[in-house]
Scaffold this motif. Structure first.
Motif, PDB file in Angstrom:
ATOM      1  N   GLY A 340       3.665  -0.780 -16.140  1.00  0.00           N
ATOM      2  CA  GLY A 340       3.675  -1.913 -17.056  1.00  0.00           C
ATOM      3  C   GLY A 340       5.071  -2.292 -17.514  1.00  0.00           C
ATOM      4  O   GLY A 340       5.349  -3.452 -17.788  1.00  0.00           O
ATOM      5  N   ARG A 341       5.930  -1.279 -17.591  1.00  0.00           N
ATOM      6  CA  ARG A 341       7.298  -1.534 -18.062  1.00  0.00           C
ATOM      7  C   ARG A 341       8.131  -2.240 -17.014  1.00  0.00           C
ATOM      8  O   ARG A 341       9.131  -2.861 -17.334  1.00  0.00           O
ATOM      9  N   ARG A 342       7.724  -2.101 -15.758  1.00  0.00           N
ATOM     10  CA  ARG A 342       8.581  -2.584 -14.681  1.00  0.00           C
ATOM     11  C   ARG A 342       8.380  -4.069 -14.401  1.00  0.00           C
ATOM     12  O   ARG A 342       7.264  -4.570 -14.441  1.00  0.00           O
ATOM     13  N   SER A 343       9.473  -4.739 -14.125  1.00  0.00           N
ATOM     14  CA  SER A 343       9.380  -6.160 -13.786  1.00  0.00           C
ATOM     15  C   SER A 343       8.880  -6.278 -12.348  1.00  0.00           C
ATOM     16  O   SER A 343       8.956  -5.332 -11.567  1.00  0.00           O
ATOM     17  N   GLU A 344       8.398  -7.446 -12.025  1.00  0.00           N
ATOM     18  CA  GLU A 344       7.946  -7.746 -10.671  1.00  0.00           C
ATOM     19  C   GLU A 344       9.025  -7.369  -9.664  1.00  0.00           C
ATOM     20  O   GLU A 344       8.770  -6.808  -8.621  1.00  0.00           O
ATOM     21  N   ARG A 345      10.242  -7.679 -10.057  1.00  0.00           N
ATOM     22  CA  ARG A 345      11.368  -7.485  -9.156  1.00  0.00           C
ATOM     23  C   ARG A 345      11.594  -6.020  -8.827  1.00  0.00           C
ATOM     24  O   ARG A 345      11.799  -5.632  -7.686  1.00  0.00           O
ATOM     25  N   GLU A 346      11.527  -5.191  -9.865  1.00  0.00           N
ATOM     26  CA  GLU A 346      11.701  -3.754  -9.655  1.00  0.00           C
ATOM     27  C   GLU A 346      10.575  -3.213  -8.783  1.00  0.00           C
ATOM     28  O   GLU A 346      10.794  -2.389  -7.913  1.00  0.00           O
ATOM     29  N   ARG A 347       9.376  -3.703  -9.041  1.00  0.00           N
ATOM     30  CA  ARG A 347       8.231  -3.211  -8.279  1.00  0.00           C
ATOM     31  C   ARG A 347       8.394  -3.531  -6.793  1.00  0.00           C
ATOM     32  O   ARG A 347       8.061  -2.728  -5.938  1.00  0.00           O
ATOM     33  N   LEU A 348       8.920  -4.715  -6.542  1.00  0.00           N
ATOM     34  CA  LEU A 348       9.057  -5.115  -5.140  1.00  0.00           C
ATOM     35  C   LEU A 348      10.164  -4.343  -4.432  1.00  0.00           C
ATOM     36  O   LEU A 348      10.095  -4.119  -3.231  1.00  0.00           O
ATOM     37  N   SER A 349      11.190  -3.966  -5.177  1.00  0.00           N
ATOM     38  CA  SER A 349      12.321  -3.325  -4.510  1.00  0.00           C
ATOM     39  C   SER A 349      12.102  -1.821  -4.379  1.00  0.00           C
ATOM     40  O   SER A 349      12.859  -1.133  -3.715  1.00  0.00           O
ATOM     41  N   GLU A 350      11.043  -1.292  -4.994  1.00  0.00           N
ATOM     42  CA  GLU A 350      10.772   0.147  -4.948  1.00  0.00           C
ATOM     43  C   GLU A 350      10.342   0.568  -3.544  1.00  0.00           C
ATOM     44  O   GLU A 350       9.415   0.005  -2.983  1.00  0.00           O
ATOM     45  N   LYS A 351      11.028   1.559  -3.007  1.00  0.00           N
ATOM     46  CA  LYS A 351      10.638   2.011  -1.672  1.00  0.00           C
ATOM     47  C   LYS A 351      10.009   3.411  -1.705  1.00  0.00           C
ATOM     48  O   LYS A 351       9.402   3.857  -0.749  1.00  0.00           O
ATOM     49  N   ASN A 352      10.197   4.127  -2.812  1.00  0.00           N
ATOM     50  CA  ASN A 352       9.518   5.414  -2.975  1.00  0.00           C
ATOM     51  C   ASN A 352       8.179   5.165  -3.639  1.00  0.00           C
ATOM     52  O   ASN A 352       8.119   4.760  -4.792  1.00  0.00           O
ATOM     53  N   TYR A 353       7.132   5.387  -2.865  1.00  0.00           N
ATOM     54  CA  TYR A 353       5.822   5.016  -3.385  1.00  0.00           C
ATOM     55  C   TYR A 353       5.282   6.071  -4.329  1.00  0.00           C
ATOM     56  O   TYR A 353       4.722   7.068  -3.923  1.00  0.00           O
ATOM     57  N   LYS A 354       5.456   5.803  -5.610  1.00  0.00           N
ATOM     58  CA  LYS A 354       4.853   6.671  -6.618  1.00  0.00           C
ATOM     59  C   LYS A 354       3.366   6.352  -6.704  1.00  0.00           C
ATOM     60  O   LYS A 354       2.942   5.230  -6.411  1.00  0.00           O
ATOM     61  N   GLY A 355       2.588   7.326  -7.126  1.00  0.00           N
ATOM     62  CA  GLY A 355       1.164   7.078  -7.275  1.00  0.00           C
ATOM     63  C   GLY A 355       0.476   8.278  -7.880  1.00  0.00           C
ATOM     64  O   GLY A 355       1.070   9.353  -7.998  1.00  0.00           O
ATOM     65  N   VAL A 356      -0.771   8.050  -8.283  1.00  0.00           N
ATOM     66  CA  VAL A 356      -1.509   9.111  -8.966  1.00  0.00           C
ATOM     67  C   VAL A 356      -2.916   9.203  -8.371  1.00  0.00           C
ATOM     68  O   VAL A 356      -3.543   8.175  -8.095  1.00  0.00           O
ATOM     69  N   PHE A 357      -3.386  10.441  -8.191  1.00  0.00           N
ATOM     70  CA  PHE A 357      -4.761  10.667  -7.756  1.00  0.00           C
ATOM     71  C   PHE A 357      -5.694  10.363  -8.926  1.00  0.00           C
ATOM     72  O   PHE A 357      -5.472  10.815 -10.043  1.00  0.00           O
ATOM     73  N   LEU A 358      -6.732   9.565  -8.653  1.00  0.00           N
ATOM     74  CA  LEU A 358      -7.600   9.147  -9.751  1.00  0.00           C
ATOM     75  C   LEU A 358      -8.600  10.234 -10.159  1.00  0.00           C
ATOM     76  O   LEU A 358      -9.278  10.109 -11.176  1.00  0.00           O
ATOM     77  N   GLY A 359      -8.750  11.265  -9.335  1.00  0.00           N
ATOM     78  CA  GLY A 359      -9.630  12.359  -9.712  1.00  0.00           C
ATOM     79  C   GLY A 359     -11.006  12.302  -9.072  1.00  0.00           C
ATOM     80  O   GLY A 359     -11.847  13.144  -9.352  1.00  0.00           O
ATOM     81  N   PHE A 360     -11.241  11.308  -8.241  1.00  0.00           N
ATOM     82  CA  PHE A 360     -12.529  11.294  -7.539  1.00  0.00           C
ATOM     83  C   PHE A 360     -12.361  10.737  -6.134  1.00  0.00           C
ATOM     84  O   PHE A 360     -11.258  10.301  -5.757  1.00  0.00           O
ATOM     85  N   HIS A 361     -13.439  10.765  -5.376  1.00  0.00           N
ATOM     86  CA  HIS A 361     -13.345  10.503  -3.945  1.00  0.00           C
ATOM     87  C   HIS A 361     -14.267   9.380  -3.494  1.00  0.00           C
ATOM     88  O   HIS A 361     -15.250   9.056  -4.168  1.00  0.00           O
ATOM     89  N   ALA A 362     -13.927   8.848  -2.340  1.00  0.00           N
ATOM     90  CA  ALA A 362     -14.831   7.935  -1.639  1.00  0.00           C
ATOM     91  C   ALA A 362     -15.386   8.673  -0.426  1.00  0.00           C
ATOM     92  O   ALA A 362     -14.854   9.712  -0.039  1.00  0.00           O
ATOM     93  N   THR A 363     -16.454   8.137   0.130  1.00  0.00           N
ATOM     94  CA  THR A 363     -17.045   8.770   1.303  1.00  0.00           C
ATOM     95  C   THR A 363     -16.771   7.919   2.533  1.00  0.00           C
ATOM     96  O   THR A 363     -17.023   6.702   2.517  1.00  0.00           O
ATOM     97  N   HIS A 364     -16.263   8.540   3.557  1.00  0.00           N
ATOM     98  CA  HIS A 364     -15.998   7.805   4.797  1.00  0.00           C
ATOM     99  C   HIS A 364     -17.337   7.371   5.395  1.00  0.00           C
ATOM    100  O   HIS A 364     -18.235   8.197   5.557  1.00  0.00           O
ATOM    101  N   PRO A 365     -17.511   6.106   5.720  1.00  0.00           N
ATOM    102  CA  PRO A 365     -18.824   5.618   6.139  1.00  0.00           C
ATOM    103  C   PRO A 365     -19.306   6.231   7.453  1.00  0.00           C
ATOM    104  O   PRO A 365     -20.502   6.228   7.723  1.00  0.00           O
ATOM    105  N   LEU A 366     -18.397   6.745   8.287  1.00  0.00           N
ATOM    106  CA  LEU A 366     -18.817   7.288   9.571  1.00  0.00           C
ATOM    107  C   LEU A 366     -18.797   8.813   9.581  1.00  0.00           C
ATOM    108  O   LEU A 366     -19.769   9.457   9.953  1.00  0.00           O
ATOM    109  N   THR A 367     -17.683   9.403   9.139  1.00  0.00           N
ATOM    110  CA  THR A 367     -17.587  10.872   9.186  1.00  0.00           C
ATOM    111  C   THR A 367     -18.220  11.521   7.972  1.00  0.00           C
ATOM    112  O   THR A 367     -18.463  12.723   7.974  1.00  0.00           O
TER     113      THR A 367
END
Length: 909
Positions: A340-367
């Motif tokens: 939220g603190r970051r401007s659009e510009r900073e977000r676009l120039s970011e190349k290290n993809y930060k992220g967080v695990f949400l704590g739950f899973h999806a199911t692969h439709p085939l496997t």
RNA sequence: GCCCAGUUGGUGGAAUUGGUAGACACGCUAGGCUUAGAACCUAGUGGAGCAAUCUGUGGGGGUUCAAGUCCCUCACUGGGCACCA
């Protein structure tokens, strides 16, 4: 003595005005029509510079040429007069933008007339005229009352949809975006007016919505995507942030598919179409549903269905609804705050993809494997579904994310064979086969997805928190946005005491007293800059109609713009919005053609040559260009009028007067005791002091010379610097033309002698070439042809009326003042009643030509032969030619290539 | 990073779409006119050579009887798009 161009210009410009020479005939005209339009200008305070008229001159030549060809030509001009500069000037000075606009438009009009442009000024309007913007508002009413029917593939009245809702509820409605609705007919009837309107807002072609908008604090307004570049406003380079605001929007996305298609008879520059198509950004793919450990499923969009077995995790945008379902995850909360603190510009120039695990899973439709769900900035909420199935084996961003978070990477396509691996029963299939197979599985057998098309195109923001724009014809009745009645248009822009937002941040219109309609408050934001320019080309067909936007007769007669000249920078703005509005009006039956511009020509930019001084970083010294590298210097723009255009020598005396703060500075000069300025080519701009005004050129060399010169600079679509030195060529040409007709004393020396075949041939070839060049928009070569003609006449000392008079008609599109004057001297009253001379096709043909003869591909000599000569005849001629026998002595002829009218090549060894 | 367009004399730029470069114009050189200059007129002007001739369209490679033009590749310039799944 040559004629005084000033006098001739004034004489004929007055004549044209008094006789309304260029007034287009009405729709009852028996003549075929031709509509030539220039992108009308915003009348800025700086006036025109020589770059502006480039396109205007080109279109004017076409307009004049078509008139001579017998067309009823519509060649109008007006002003796109709503806009920021006038408003900012108003904020600073308190002067009403209307006045600024008026003054600037007057300057522009005067400058345009001086160039001898053949506009039909009787049709002029400004977009800020209430009599014009009445119709802009009228179109707003239409858009408000329409939705897009996806079955009929056209706009339809919203009342149809209301009836549908009352009878069947939201079920089976065909409204674009209508699939988001869910209610029964009973519920619909129970809804309050406000609730019903909230639903209708989801399908109207113009609608209100909370939107994340590009908010520019410094300008105090919302900007469209194309008004923002790299997080900065295009105008002024102020920083732009994302903000949720209630905004009016145009549902242009409903027309994405139709906007992608152009009829086959449309002639646009390829680059322009590609720009629009990239902007619309259609991608075909599959929308897949993944079940999750929560109640909600997770929908994703992919263009690579065949990589489904390579999915090892999912990523959703930080704004995705699923993210909000997660409670009490501290790491996630911190991450969201960080985003939220970051401007659009900073977000676009970011190349290290930060992220967080949400704590739950999806199911692969085939496997049926469990796949972790993450959130990260690199997934955008407003494209597709705001979520992706991550295939780190075949997507760079997914791969980078996987590496950062130690997630498994599975390759599902063998790079060598380009066939599937690690994909269970798809193994060995080609990419194409696998794609088909997955789609089949998803759509039919397993039912976890469906084919889908996504567009990058977004709905267009239509509100501006500004004063100087069209008022939006809406008032709020108990909070319900309601249209003002058509009979009450125009809704005029009210006067305000100040042109700034109110202290509580509301738009300037909120300052207006009694800005009410039927005792309800009116909308206080105004329309954006593109509103007024999105239909002006149609209004020019019928500009004074008080009863309708466009009469049926005018629409049927004029149909569309045949030729539209302007800059390619409008590809994704004006030209796209105009096509959209035109399509809506087409759906309503108000316009004849679905696409408004048949042919578009993009003129290039004329660049300025700036002059630079070099100031030493310490000390009050300027260094001449030759010696600047010996010092540590900074460049400084200097007014080009103080610098010799050829030698680049600075007029030091006047420079010191121009900038008194530099009066005491020292100048380090070159060997000749001169100060030489540096030169750079860049945009013409006040701030670079490199502007050349057409007025000074017109005064010094005349309008005809200016017109010829601008056309002679190079291809119309190329960018090129203004190179004043070479204006001498066209200037001399104008003088030479005069001297074909008049002696030094100004007496007519044209004779009634009968022309020779040679003279006729030169004339007719010129007539043909010029006509072809004009049609091809190759004005630089056309001017070259005109020059060749005059050179030939000099060589032949030809002053015969029979030859020269048709030439004048040919020249008149380029140099109208001179030609009118000379034609008058020859006894012709008015160019209006003359026509472009027909050329005799036979006279344009040669019956002999120079056949190049080459040996082993090397040209040795050429010989004059009849046009239709055969190979045998050529060879017979050659046998008697020394140049031939000399070449083949001691050699054998291996092969003879004879291309009629082109070449004879003899391969020898 | 991706897409598009382009790169031709000292300069702006031509070249009928594969047919034997440099049209036209600026500039430059020489000559004429002129007391002189400006203007104008005439001739010349890609490079090398006295010449025949050779060599030349960003670099390299290819196709062809023939390439500025078509193919591959690299470099540079300009424009557009850019976490678009």
């Amino acid at each position: 003595m040559s004629m005084n161009h000033q006098e001739i210009q004034e004489k004929w410009q007055r004549f044209w005005e008094e006789n309304q020479t260029f007034k287009a005939e009405g729709p009852s005209s028996k003549k075929p029509k031709y509509y030539v339009l220039d992108m009308f200008p915003y009348p800025s305070g700086a006036g025109l510079h020589v770059g502006h008229p480039l396109g205007y001159i080109a279109s004017d030549i076409m307009a004049r040429y078509k008139r001579l060809q017998g067309y009823n030509v519509l060649h109008p001009m007006g002003f796109d007069s709503f806009g920021l500069p006038a408003e900012q000037y108003a904020i600073q000075t308190g002067q009403h933008p209307k006045i600024t606009t008026e003054v600037n438009a007057d300057t522009y009009r005067k400058q345009l007339k001086k160039i001898g442009l053949s506009f039909d000024w009787s049709r002029e309007f400004k977009t800020s005229d209430p009599s014009y913007y009445r119709w802009t508002q009228w179109i707003f009413l239409q858009l408000f009352n329409l939705y897009y029917d996806v079955e009929l593939k056209k706009a339809s009245p919203i009342s149809h949809l209301q009836k549908h809702f009352a009878l069947y509820g939201s079920k089976d409605n065909h409204a674009f975006n209508g699939h988001e609705l869910s209610f029964t007919p009973h519920e619909w009837k129970q809804y309050s007016s406000k609730q019903q309107e909230d639903i209708l807002q989801k399908v109207r072609l113009v609608y209100q919505d909370y939107q994340t908008v590009n908010w520019c604090e410094a300008l105090g307004t919302v900007l469209a995507n194309d008004e923002v570049k790299e997080g900065l406003s295009v105008r002024g380079n102020h920083s732009v942030v994302q903000k949720k605001m209630m905004q009016w929007n145009l549902r242009i996305t409903a027309y994405a598919e139709r906007l992608l298609h152009y009829p086959s008879d449309i002639h646009w520059p390829k680059a322009l179409m590609e720009m629009q198509q990239n902007w619309i950004g259609r991608s075909q793919g599959l929308e897949l549903t993944f079940s999750t450990e929560l109640k909600e499923n997770l929908d994703v969009f992919t263009t690579r269905p065949e990589t489904l077995y390579g999915v090892t995790f999912m990523v959703v945008a930080p704004e995705h609804p699923l993210v909000q379902r997660v409670k009490g995850n501290k790491e996630l909360q911190e991450f969201l705050q960080y985003v939220g603190r970051r401007s659009e510009r900073e977000r676009l120039s970011e190349k290290n993809y930060k992220g967080v695990f949400l704590g739950f899973h999806a199911t692969h439709p085939l496997t049926k494997k469990k796949i972790p769900i993450y959130t990260s900035e690199y997934v955008l909420m407003n494209y597709g579904t705001g979520a992706v199935m991550a295939v780190p084996g075949h997507d760079e961003r997914d791969k980078a994310f996987a590496e950062e978070h130690q997630l498994p990477i599975i390759s599902v396509i063998d790079e060598k064979t380009q066939s599937l691996i690690n994909s269970e029963n798809l193994n060995g299939l080609s990419i194409e086969e696998a794609t088909k197979e997955i789609i089949k599985l998803a759509e039919e057998e397993e039912g976890f997805g469906k084919s889908s098309i996504q567009y990058k195109l977004r709905d267009a923001s239509f509100s501006r928190q500004r004063y100087w724009g069209e008022p939006i014809p809406v008032y709020f009745k108990e909070g319900i946005p309601t249209l003002i009645e058509e009979k009450d248009l125009p809704l005029e822009l009210p006067d305000v005491d100040e042109y700034l937002p109110t202290s509580d941040g509301r738009p300037p219109l909120a300052r207006a007293k009694n800005f009410h309609y039927k005792n309800h408050p009116l909308e206080v934001s105004t329309m954006p800059g593109y509103a007024g320019s999105s239909s002006y080309f149609l209004r020019f067909m019928d500009p004074h109609n008080q009863d309708a936007f466009l009469s049926l007769e005018a629409m049927r007669y004029w149909q569309e713009v045949d030729l539209y000249v302007g800059g390619s920078e409008h590809a994704t703005g004006h030209l796209l919005y105009s096509r959209f509005w035109n399509m809506v009006l087409f759906d309503l039956g108000i316009v004849e053609k679905e696409n408004p511009f048949k042919k578009i020509v993009n003129q290039g930019m004329i660049l300025g040559k700036s002059s630079l001084l070099y100031r030493t970083k310490e000390g009050k010294t300027f260094v001449t260009a030759e010696k600047k590298d010996e010092f540590d210097t900074v460049p400084l723009h200097v007014d080009i009028s103080l610098v010799d255009p050829v030698t680049h020598k600075l007029d030091i005396e006047n420079f010191k007067k121009w900038r008194s703060e530099y009066a005491s500075y020292d100048f380090i000069l070159n060997e000749n005791k001169d100060y030489i300025c540096g030169q750079i080519v860049e945009k013409m701009s006040k701030s670079f002091y490199n502007i050349v005004s057409p007025d000074t050129i017109v005064q010094e060399y005349g309008a005809d010379t200016l017109r010829l010169f601008e056309m002679f600079l190079g291809p119309i679509d190329a960018s090129k610097p203004w190179n004043q030195g070479s204006i001498e060529g066209p200037y001399r040409f104008i003088q030479r033309v005069q001297r074909l007709f008049l002696d030094d004393k100004g007496n007519l020396i044209v004779t009634k002698e009968v022309a020779t075949v040679e003279e006729k041939k030169i004339l007719h070839k010129t007539l043909k070439k010029i006509a072809h060049d004009i049609e091809k928009f190759s004005f630089n070569t056309a001017v070259g042809q005109l020059m060749i003609f005059v050179n030939e006449m000099y060589k032949l000392s030809c002053h015969k009326e029979e030859i020269l008079k048709p030439f004048l008609l040919c020249l008149s599109s380029f140099a109208p003042h001179l030609c009118e004057e000379l034609l008058e001297k020859l006894g012709e009253k008015d160019l209006r009643f003359m026509s472009y001379p027909a050329w005799d096709e036979e006279l344009t043909q040669e019956n002999t030509f120079e056949l190049p003869v080459s040996f082993n591909g090397k040209r040795r000599f050429s010989m004059e032969v009849p046009l239709n000569i055969t190979q045998d005849e050529v060879m017979n001629l050659l046998q008697k030619d020394d140049r031939f026998t000399h070449q083949i002595t001691g050699k054998t002829i291996k092969k003879i290539i004879f291309v009629p009218q082109k070449i004879l090549n003899i391969v020898i060894s």
